[in-house]
Design an enzyme around this catalytic site. Structure first.
Site, PDB file in Angstrom:
ATOM      1  N   LYS A  13       0.820  -1.216   0.000  1.00  0.00           N
ATOM      2  CA  LYS A  13       0.000   0.000   0.000  1.00  0.00           C
ATOM      3  C   LYS A  13       0.855   1.269   0.000  1.00  0.00           C
ATOM      4  O   LYS A  13       0.466   2.277  -0.572  1.00  0.00           O
ATOM      5  CB  LYS A  13      -1.023   0.001   1.142  1.00  0.00           C
ATOM      6  CG  LYS A  13      -0.461  -0.120   2.530  1.00  0.00           C
ATOM      7  CD  LYS A  13      -1.596  -0.233   3.526  1.00  0.00           C
ATOM      8  CE  LYS A  13      -1.079  -0.181   4.954  1.00  0.00           C
ATOM      9  NZ  LYS A  13       0.026  -1.152   5.240  1.00  0.00           N
ATOM     10  N   ARG A  88      -6.032   2.258  11.405  1.00  0.00           N
ATOM     11  CA  ARG A  88      -5.717   0.839  11.611  1.00  0.00           C
ATOM     12  C   ARG A  88      -6.662   0.222  12.629  1.00  0.00           C
ATOM     13  O   ARG A  88      -6.608  -0.982  12.851  1.00  0.00           O
ATOM     14  CB  ARG A  88      -4.284   0.701  12.115  1.00  0.00           C
ATOM     15  CG  ARG A  88      -3.244   0.448  11.025  1.00  0.00           C
ATOM     16  CD  ARG A  88      -1.891   0.405  11.667  1.00  0.00           C
ATOM     17  NE  ARG A  88      -0.909  -0.366  10.971  1.00  0.00           N
ATOM     18  CZ  ARG A  88       0.032   0.147  10.182  1.00  0.00           C
ATOM     19  NH1 ARG A  88       0.062   1.425   9.943  1.00  0.00           N
ATOM     20  NH2 ARG A  88       0.938  -0.631   9.637  1.00  0.00           N
ATOM     21  N   ARG A 127      12.460  -6.251   2.021  1.00  0.00           N
ATOM     22  CA  ARG A 127      12.162  -4.856   1.693  1.00  0.00           C
ATOM     23  C   ARG A 127      13.368  -3.958   1.946  1.00  0.00           C
ATOM     24  O   ARG A 127      14.075  -4.108   2.941  1.00  0.00           O
ATOM     25  CB  ARG A 127      10.971  -4.385   2.534  1.00  0.00           C
ATOM     26  CG  ARG A 127      10.594  -2.941   2.318  1.00  0.00           C
ATOM     27  CD  ARG A 127       9.156  -2.655   2.650  1.00  0.00           C
ATOM     28  NE  ARG A 127       8.773  -2.921   4.025  1.00  0.00           N
ATOM     29  CZ  ARG A 127       7.539  -2.773   4.479  1.00  0.00           C
ATOM     30  NH1 ARG A 127       6.574  -2.394   3.665  1.00  0.00           N
ATOM     31  NH2 ARG A 127       7.251  -3.014   5.743  1.00  0.00           N
ATOM     32  N   ARG A 162      14.140  -1.380   7.308  1.00  0.00           N
ATOM     33  CA  ARG A 162      13.415  -0.916   8.498  1.00  0.00           C
ATOM     34  C   ARG A 162      13.691  -1.851   9.666  1.00  0.00           C
ATOM     35  O   ARG A 162      13.717  -3.063   9.505  1.00  0.00           O
ATOM     36  CB  ARG A 162      11.907  -0.894   8.200  1.00  0.00           C
ATOM     37  CG  ARG A 162      11.475   0.353   7.469  1.00  0.00           C
ATOM     38  CD  ARG A 162      10.052   0.287   7.015  1.00  0.00           C
ATOM     39  NE  ARG A 162       9.115  -0.209   8.013  1.00  0.00           N
ATOM     40  CZ  ARG A 162       7.792  -0.225   7.844  1.00  0.00           C
ATOM     41  NH1 ARG A 162       7.272   0.229   6.720  1.00  0.00           N
ATOM     42  NH2 ARG A 162       6.999  -0.681   8.778  1.00  0.00           N
ATOM     43  N   ARG A 173       2.797  -8.094  13.790  1.00  0.00           N
ATOM     44  CA  ARG A 173       2.169  -7.079  12.929  1.00  0.00           C
ATOM     45  C   ARG A 173       1.029  -7.689  12.111  1.00  0.00           C
ATOM     46  O   ARG A 173      -0.012  -7.066  11.931  1.00  0.00           O
ATOM     47  CB  ARG A 173       3.231  -6.445  12.020  1.00  0.00           C
ATOM     48  CG  ARG A 173       4.128  -5.489  12.795  1.00  0.00           C
ATOM     49  CD  ARG A 173       5.427  -5.211  12.087  1.00  0.00           C
ATOM     50  NE  ARG A 173       5.272  -4.477  10.857  1.00  0.00           N
ATOM     51  CZ  ARG A 173       6.219  -4.409   9.917  1.00  0.00           C
ATOM     52  NH1 ARG A 173       7.358  -5.039  10.071  1.00  0.00           N
ATOM     53  NH2 ARG A 173       6.013  -3.709   8.836  1.00  0.00           N
TER      54      ARG A 173
HETATM   55  P1  AMP Z   1       3.854   1.133   8.616  1.00  0.00           P
HETATM   56  O1  AMP Z   1       4.994   1.922   8.086  1.00  0.00           O
HETATM   57  O2  AMP Z   1       2.518   1.645   8.158  1.00  0.00           O
HETATM   58  O3  AMP Z   1       4.017  -0.349   8.412  1.00  0.00           O
HETATM   59  O4  AMP Z   1       3.860   1.355  10.214  1.00  0.00           O
HETATM   60  C1  AMP Z   1       4.948   0.942  11.004  1.00  0.00           C
HETATM   61  C2  AMP Z   1       4.501   0.838  12.448  1.00  0.00           C
HETATM   62  O5  AMP Z   1       4.093   2.140  12.932  1.00  0.00           O
HETATM   63  C3  AMP Z   1       3.310  -0.054  12.703  1.00  0.00           C
HETATM   64  O6  AMP Z   1       3.671  -1.432  12.827  1.00  0.00           O
HETATM   65  C4  AMP Z   1       2.762   0.519  14.003  1.00  0.00           C
HETATM   66  O7  AMP Z   1       3.552   0.093  15.112  1.00  0.00           O
HETATM   67  C5  AMP Z   1       2.999   2.016  13.823  1.00  0.00           C
HETATM   68  N1  AMP Z   1       1.815   2.648  13.199  1.00  0.00           N
HETATM   69  C6  AMP Z   1       1.729   3.153  11.950  1.00  0.00           C
HETATM   70  N2  AMP Z   1       0.490   3.610  11.702  1.00  0.00           N
HETATM   71  C7  AMP Z   1      -0.228   3.389  12.829  1.00  0.00           C
HETATM   72  C8  AMP Z   1      -1.584   3.594  13.196  1.00  0.00           C
HETATM   73  N3  AMP Z   1      -2.479   4.118  12.342  1.00  0.00           N
HETATM   74  N4  AMP Z   1      -1.959   3.239  14.453  1.00  0.00           N
HETATM   75  C9  AMP Z   1      -1.086   2.722  15.331  1.00  0.00           C
HETATM   76  N5  AMP Z   1       0.193   2.456  15.035  1.00  0.00           N
HETATM   77  C10 AMP Z   1       0.620   2.786  13.796  1.00  0.00           C
END
Ligand code: AMP
Length: 224
Positions: A13, A88, A127, A162, A173
């Protein structure tokens, strides 16, 4: 137009959101990127976020809703945005609707990228992301290799992995996603804005471009 990119971590995404942002000229807002920036700058918010992110858990709703609410008040968000990684949880989706209502707006379309879990794990473990924040291009050392190993094709910056992209946190996750996605999907389905997308070959180099084409062709996207 207000677009919410929806899908498991590693579903693509983020990559699709970046392409879509270029095609539509709308800002791409990734809560994950916002948290990573805070972590890099070692702010209080960053330290708090890191204590959840490093374990594969969600940052608490009130914290996340606050930073998104603030970002949506910026001038560049007036004509629309592409949200990536938010909402989320159901509470976040409801809060987003309230924020948008206050701006006289609403969520127009929620593309849901559906990818088998085996592919997701492979994607996350391989990644690599461009370290240049302005670029942020995403590669995969198996499916979408950079021309020169470790270097971004677009801007020449080094690629990084990351810290939360490891076998340990992937499990939590994915579990967190499964626990929350049902409610979220129902919520957006009832509003008639959910667009499920199953890429024919999610490992194809142009899989994200195909996802974006499907989004742009959807009538929900042309309403405005
Ligand atoms: P992402 O880059 O979207 O995979 O986000 C990395 C991490 O950031 C996630 O695994 C969560 O720990 C945190 N995170 C990102 N977006 C949210 C959200 N909307 N609500 C809570 N935690 C978030």
């Amino acid at each position: 137009m207000y677009i919410v990119m929806f899908g498991a971590p590693g579903s693509g995404k983020g990559t699709a959101a970046k392409i879509l942002a270029k095609r539509t000229n709308l800002p791409h807002i990734s809560t994950g990127d916002m948290f990573r920036e805070q972590i890099k700058n070692q702010t209080e918010l960053g330290k708090l976020a890191d204590s959840y992110i490093s374990k594969g858990n969600l940052v608490p709703d009130e914290v996340t809703i606050n930073i998104v609410g603030d970002r949506l008040s910026w001038n560049d968000a007036k004509n629309g945005i592409i949200l990536d990684g938010f909402p989320r949880t159901l509470a976040q989706a409801q809060a987003l609707d309230k924020i948008l209502e206050g701006l006289g707006q609403k969520v127009d379309i929620v593309p849901e990228i559906k990818i088998p879990n085996e592919v997701i794990v492979e994607r996350i473990l391989n990644r690599a992301t461009c370290s240049n924040k302005e670029c942020g291009a995403i590669y995969n050392t198996k499916f979408k290799k950079p021309k020169v190993a470790g270097i971004c094709d677009i801007c020449g910056s080094t690629l990084m992995t990351r810290t939360d992209d490891n076998a340990e946190t992937i499990k939590s996750r994915l579990k967190v996603y499964e626990d929350n996605s049902k409610d979220l999907k129902e919520y957006y389905e009832k509003k008639g804005v959910l667009l499920p997308i199953c890429p024919e070959d999610p490992t194809a180099e142009n899989a994200s471009e195909q996802v974006v084409e499907k989004i742009l062709r959807c009538p929900l996207c042309k309403k405005r």
